[in-house]
Design a protein around this motif. Structure first.
Motif, PDB file in Angstrom:
ATOM      1  N   GLU A 292      -7.962  13.861   1.806  1.00 37.42           N
ATOM      2  CA  GLU A 292      -9.046  13.712   0.820  1.00 37.42           C
ATOM      3  C   GLU A 292      -9.030  12.344   0.152  1.00 37.42           C
ATOM      4  O   GLU A 292     -10.051  11.898  -0.392  1.00 37.42           O
ATOM      5  N   ASP A 293      -7.873  11.646   0.203  1.00 37.41           N
ATOM      6  CA  ASP A 293      -7.804  10.299  -0.365  1.00 37.41           C
ATOM      7  C   ASP A 293      -8.266   9.241   0.634  1.00 37.41           C
ATOM      8  O   ASP A 293      -8.445   8.078   0.261  1.00 37.41           O
ATOM      9  N   PHE A 294      -8.439   9.642   1.898  1.00 36.40           N
ATOM     10  CA  PHE A 294      -8.821   8.690   2.943  1.00 36.40           C
ATOM     11  C   PHE A 294     -10.276   8.838   3.359  1.00 36.40           C
ATOM     12  O   PHE A 294     -10.995   7.840   3.503  1.00 36.40           O
ATOM     13  N   ILE A 295     -10.718  10.085   3.557  1.00 36.19           N
ATOM     14  CA  ILE A 295     -12.085  10.332   4.018  1.00 36.19           C
ATOM     15  C   ILE A 295     -13.092   9.882   2.965  1.00 36.19           C
ATOM     16  O   ILE A 295     -12.944  10.146   1.772  1.00 36.19           O
ATOM     17  N   GLY A 296     -14.156   9.225   3.437  1.00 39.29           N
ATOM     18  CA  GLY A 296     -15.234   8.788   2.550  1.00 39.29           C
ATOM     19  C   GLY A 296     -15.011   7.419   1.944  1.00 39.29           C
ATOM     20  O   GLY A 296     -15.871   6.930   1.212  1.00 39.29           O
ATOM     21  N   LYS A 297     -13.893   6.781   2.257  1.00 34.88           N
ATOM     22  CA  LYS A 297     -13.603   5.474   1.664  1.00 34.88           C
ATOM     23  C   LYS A 297     -13.676   4.380   2.710  1.00 34.88           C
ATOM     24  O   LYS A 297     -13.531   4.615   3.905  1.00 34.88           O
ATOM     25  N   THR A 298     -13.906   3.156   2.242  1.00 32.11           N
ATOM     26  CA  THR A 298     -13.943   1.994   3.116  1.00 32.11           C
ATOM     27  C   THR A 298     -12.549   1.380   3.202  1.00 32.11           C
ATOM     28  O   THR A 298     -11.632   1.759   2.461  1.00 32.11           O
ATOM     29  N   ALA A 299     -12.387   0.408   4.095  1.00 33.81           N
ATOM     30  CA  ALA A 299     -11.097  -0.262   4.257  1.00 33.81           C
ATOM     31  C   ALA A 299     -10.686  -0.987   2.988  1.00 33.81           C
ATOM     32  O   ALA A 299      -9.499  -1.061   2.655  1.00 33.81           O
ATOM     33  N   PHE A 300     -11.673  -1.505   2.243  1.00 35.77           N
ATOM     34  CA  PHE A 300     -11.365  -2.246   1.015  1.00 35.77           C
ATOM     35  C   PHE A 300     -10.836  -1.325  -0.084  1.00 35.77           C
ATOM     36  O   PHE A 300     -10.205  -1.808  -1.026  1.00 35.77           O
ATOM     37  N   GLU A 301     -11.087  -0.024   0.023  1.00 34.62           N
ATOM     38  CA  GLU A 301     -10.588   0.933  -0.958  1.00 34.62           C
ATOM     39  C   GLU A 301      -9.218   1.492  -0.582  1.00 34.62           C
ATOM     40  O   GLU A 301      -8.627   2.240  -1.350  1.00 34.62           O
ATOM     41  N   ILE A 302      -8.730   1.129   0.610  1.00 32.77           N
ATOM     42  CA  ILE A 302      -7.469   1.703   1.097  1.00 32.77           C
ATOM     43  C   ILE A 302      -6.397   0.644   1.295  1.00 32.77           C
ATOM     44  O   ILE A 302      -5.259   0.822   0.873  1.00 32.77           O
ATOM     45  N   TYR A 303      -6.756  -0.478   1.931  1.00 32.99           N
ATOM     46  CA  TYR A 303      -5.774  -1.487   2.308  1.00 32.99           C
ATOM     47  C   TYR A 303      -5.793  -2.668   1.342  1.00 32.99           C
ATOM     48  O   TYR A 303      -6.752  -2.855   0.581  1.00 32.99           O
ATOM     49  N   PRO A 304      -4.765  -3.514   1.382  1.00 36.15           N
ATOM     50  CA  PRO A 304      -4.774  -4.754   0.601  1.00 36.15           C
ATOM     51  C   PRO A 304      -5.940  -5.641   1.017  1.00 36.15           C
ATOM     52  O   PRO A 304      -6.427  -5.541   2.150  1.00 36.15           O
ATOM     53  N   PRO A 305      -6.378  -6.522   0.125  1.00 39.61           N
ATOM     54  CA  PRO A 305      -7.582  -7.334   0.408  1.00 39.61           C
ATOM     55  C   PRO A 305      -7.497  -8.119   1.719  1.00 39.61           C
ATOM     56  O   PRO A 305      -8.465  -8.155   2.481  1.00 39.61           O
ATOM     57  N   GLU A 306      -6.322  -8.761   2.007  1.00 42.41           N
ATOM     58  CA  GLU A 306      -6.218  -9.570   3.226  1.00 42.41           C
ATOM     59  C   GLU A 306      -6.348  -8.697   4.475  1.00 42.41           C
ATOM     60  O   GLU A 306      -7.073  -9.041   5.425  1.00 42.41           O
ATOM     61  N   SER A 307      -5.677  -7.555   4.469  1.00 47.48           N
ATOM     62  CA  SER A 307      -5.746  -6.652   5.619  1.00 47.48           C
ATOM     63  C   SER A 307      -7.133  -6.052   5.764  1.00 47.48           C
ATOM     64  O   SER A 307      -7.672  -5.934   6.870  1.00 47.48           O
ATOM     65  N   ALA A 308      -7.739  -5.656   4.641  1.00 46.64           N
ATOM     66  CA  ALA A 308      -9.078  -5.061   4.672  1.00 46.64           C
ATOM     67  C   ALA A 308     -10.099  -6.060   5.205  1.00 46.64           C
ATOM     68  O   ALA A 308     -11.000  -5.692   5.975  1.00 46.64           O
ATOM     69  N   GLU A 309      -9.953  -7.323   4.817  1.00 47.71           N
ATOM     70  CA  GLU A 309     -10.885  -8.348   5.286  1.00 47.71           C
ATOM     71  C   GLU A 309     -10.749  -8.549   6.787  1.00 47.71           C
ATOM     72  O   GLU A 309     -11.745  -8.698   7.508  1.00 47.71           O
ATOM     73  N   GLU A 310      -9.520  -8.526   7.302  1.00 51.98           N
ATOM     74  CA  GLU A 310      -9.291  -8.678   8.742  1.00 51.98           C
ATOM     75  C   GLU A 310      -9.882  -7.499   9.511  1.00 51.98           C
ATOM     76  O   GLU A 310     -10.509  -7.667  10.570  1.00 51.98           O
ATOM     77  N   ILE A 311      -9.694  -6.279   8.986  1.00 50.59           N
ATOM     78  CA  ILE A 311     -10.259  -5.079   9.615  1.00 50.59           C
ATOM     79  C   ILE A 311     -11.781  -5.150   9.617  1.00 50.59           C
ATOM     80  O   ILE A 311     -12.437  -4.804  10.604  1.00 50.59           O
ATOM     81  N   HIS A 312     -12.361  -5.613   8.511  1.00 48.19           N
ATOM     82  CA  HIS A 312     -13.824  -5.715   8.416  1.00 48.19           C
ATOM     83  C   HIS A 312     -14.356  -6.723   9.416  1.00 48.19           C
ATOM     84  O   HIS A 312     -15.408  -6.490  10.040  1.00 48.19           O
ATOM     85  N   ARG A 313     -13.636  -7.835   9.624  1.00 55.72           N
ATOM     86  CA  ARG A 313     -14.077  -8.828  10.611  1.00 55.72           C
ATOM     87  C   ARG A 313     -14.049  -8.234  12.021  1.00 55.72           C
ATOM     88  O   ARG A 313     -14.936  -8.501  12.838  1.00 55.72           O
TER      89      ARG A 313
END
Length: 580
Positions: A292-313
């Motif tokens: 329930e803490d994972f579903i419905g959230k984006t990468a930026f709400e779960i991972y650190p900013p640098e990792s989330a940005e890489e995943i988004h790219r």
């Protein structure tokens, strides 16, 4: 419906009673004429003649096609009655004829109106019965609940197996019992003033059939006002196929979910808004999170900013390229440590190319990278060790060659010197292989071209008097391991040594060529030839007792498990050696 079909008033529809109106109309006509006769006899003739309008209007309304004819007949009867009763009074007959004209006009007008109403009724009935969905109309009770069925279409009869008589006037529970209790509250404020815009109530329930079976339906209930009274129009659509599809989709979804859970590596799926809508347990374990803490959230709400940005790219890259994307990124582990994750992503698109989401599969390669680094370091150490072994072997063989050279200097016997020279060349052939392995980047095999060129040049240099002999080498890009390189080198040494000694007697120049290739059967083929004087015709290679020939035959057959052939003539000698 035709004129001869049954006709329902609202009360008749509720009770389902069929009434034949023709006898009543005839009875009314008889009563009217009796009353008229009495009134004319008593001389009351002002208002009472219009009583005849009653049977005329009734007949014209219920039987519009024959209404004008009946109006004419009744008018004729009326005129004859007046003439008889009044003693054929001219004035009364004239008055009667005027009234008769009015009777005929009224009958004709009512017939036209009734025919128009019947036409509209047929159109309504045709439309109502042509509906493909089960449709019926019910009354509305005082407290706003669904009452009795007052009309239904032919589809209702076909789908349920009931006759019209079995449904009209019956409660809706005949067809279904699953009417929601909230319907009372839903229609409470509409009992007094129902209209087409009052809304539709949609539920899913089951329709019962006469044979006891049932089928799932989507029921739409709409309140309406008919004759200033509220009614419900109910449409029930068979959703059996949709339910079957839904069940199949549900089973497929359950299967997919089970399949995803069996994947031992983290899996996740994002929708078109880049929000996670699906994942498996290995992913949650690796992140130390609850679903329930994972579903419905984006990468930026779960991972650190640098990792989330890489995943988004990576998401944007697979979305624009329609191709899978794979990268190694750093993500926090369940205990806060940094883990190296191999992330593979692939965009999901519809048949029209519309982007629907991204599938991601992640593999923790932190431990794998550590093992790989340890293996690389160990391999480097073993490679260095093996190279050192080959280097030491080569040095030891060089020392042996040095000993033989010193011994040769001290000797005067030409045959002994020649034997020692042959031994030196053989030992050098072995040393050359170890030197090639030592100098090679890959210690498991050597490049045949470079090795053979050095070996042939070294053999020729050992015979300084034969420096005029030219040589060419073409190894065809072949690679040899140590188990093949040593026997091949010894064979080359023996053949070329023999060519130098015997093929170019009384000649200051000559040519030796070495070719090697791999055929379609994956067999090595080595061809060594010279342009010397050749070998005597009676020479039998297989029966020769000379050391060089015996060495060649034994090495080819016993070590390489191959074949050797020799062709000789005035233009030179050619040796062909092949092995697997």
């Amino acid at each position: 419906m035709s004129d001869k079909e049954r006709k329902y008033s609202q009360s008749e529809a509720k009770s389902g009673i069929k009434i034949d109106i023709l006898p009543l109309i005839i009875l009314s006509a008889v009563i009217v004429f009796i009353i008229l006769g009495i009134c004319y006899y008593l001389n009351y003739t002002i208002v009472t003649p219009h009583l005849i309008d009653i049977p005329i209007i009734l007949f014209a309304f219920y039987y519009p096609k024959k209404g004008p004819v009946v109006a004419v007949l009744l008018s004729v009867v009326y005129i004859l009655m007046v003439a008889v009763v009044t003693g054929f009074s001219d004035i009364e007959i004239i008055y009667a004829m005027g009234r008769a004209a009015i009777f005929v006009t009224i009958g004709t007008a009512v017939s036209l109106i009734s025919a128009r109403l019947n036409t509209e009724k047929k159109r309504y009935s045709s439309f109502f019965n042509s509906l493909s969905d089960t449709t019926y109309i019910t009354t509305c009770t005082e407290d706003g609940e669904i009452g009795e069925i007052i009309e239904c279409n032919d589809t209702t009869l076909i789908n349920t197996g009931y006759s019209r008589e079995e449904l009209i006037g019956k409660p809706v529970s005949v067809l279904t019992t699953n009417i929601p209790p909230t319907l009372k509250d839903y229609h409470k404020d509409r009992r007094e003033n129902c209209n087409p815009d009052s809304g539709i109530y949609v539920i899913e329930t089951e329709h019962k059939k006469k044979d006891g079976t049932s089928c799932p339906v989507e029921m739409k209930i709409r309140s309406y006002s008919f004759d200033k009274k509220p009614v419900f129009i109910i449409t029930a659509r068979d959703i059996s196929k949709r339910k079957n599809y839904e069940n199949k989709l549900m089973l497929q979804a359950q299967f997919l979910e089970s399949l995803i859970e069996t994947i031992p590596i983290p899996f996740m799926y994002k929708d078109r808004n880049m929000r996670h809508i699906m994942c498996n347990n290995p992913l949650l374990v690796s992140l130390g999170m609850k679903k329930e803490d994972f579903i419905g959230k984006t990468a930026f709400e779960i991972y650190p900013p640098e990792s989330a940005e890489e995943i988004h790219r990576m998401d944007l890259e697979t979305m624009s390229s329609h191709m899978p994307v794979s990268k190694t990124i750093a993500l926090p582990g369940s205990e806060g440590e940094t883990r190296r994750i191999l992330m593979n992503k692939m965009g999901v698109f519809s048949e029209d190319g519309e982007f629907n989401g991204v599938i991601s599969v992640a593999q923790d390669i932190t431990d794998l990278k550590k093992v790989k680094e340890d293996l690389r370091r160990s391999l480097e150490e073993k490679t260095i060790l093996l190279q050192e072994v080959h280097h030491r072997v080569k040095n030891n063989l060089a020392i042996i060659i040095g000993f033989l050279t010193m011994q040769k200097i001290l000797m005067d016997d030409e045959k002994c010197i020649e034997a020692i020279t042959d031994a030196e060349n053989r030992i050098y052939s072995l040393a050359a292989v170890h030197e090639s392995i030592y100098l090679s980047e890959n210690i498991s095999e050597i490049d045949a071209q470079e090795h053979f060129e050095n070996l042939v040049a070294s053999i020729l240099s050992a015979f300084s008097d034969d420096s005029g002999i030219m040589h060419s080498t073409d190894a065809g890009g072949c690679k040899l391991d140590i188990r093949q390189a040593i026997p091949a080198s010894l064979i080359i040494n023996e053949i070329i040594t023999n060519s130098i000694k015997y093929a170019f007697k009384d000649r200051e120049s000559g040519k030796i060529s070495l070719k090697m290739f791999m055929d379609e059967n994956h067999r090595y083929n080595m061809i060594i030839s010279d342009d010397g004087i050749g070998i005597p015709a009676d020479f039998d290679q297989s029966k020769s007792q000379t050391l060089g020939i015996r060495v060649i035959n034994n090495i080819v057959r016993l070590q390489l498990k191959g074949d050797v052939t020799m062709k000789t003539g005035p233009s030179g000698t050619t040796w062909t050696i092949s092995w697997k």
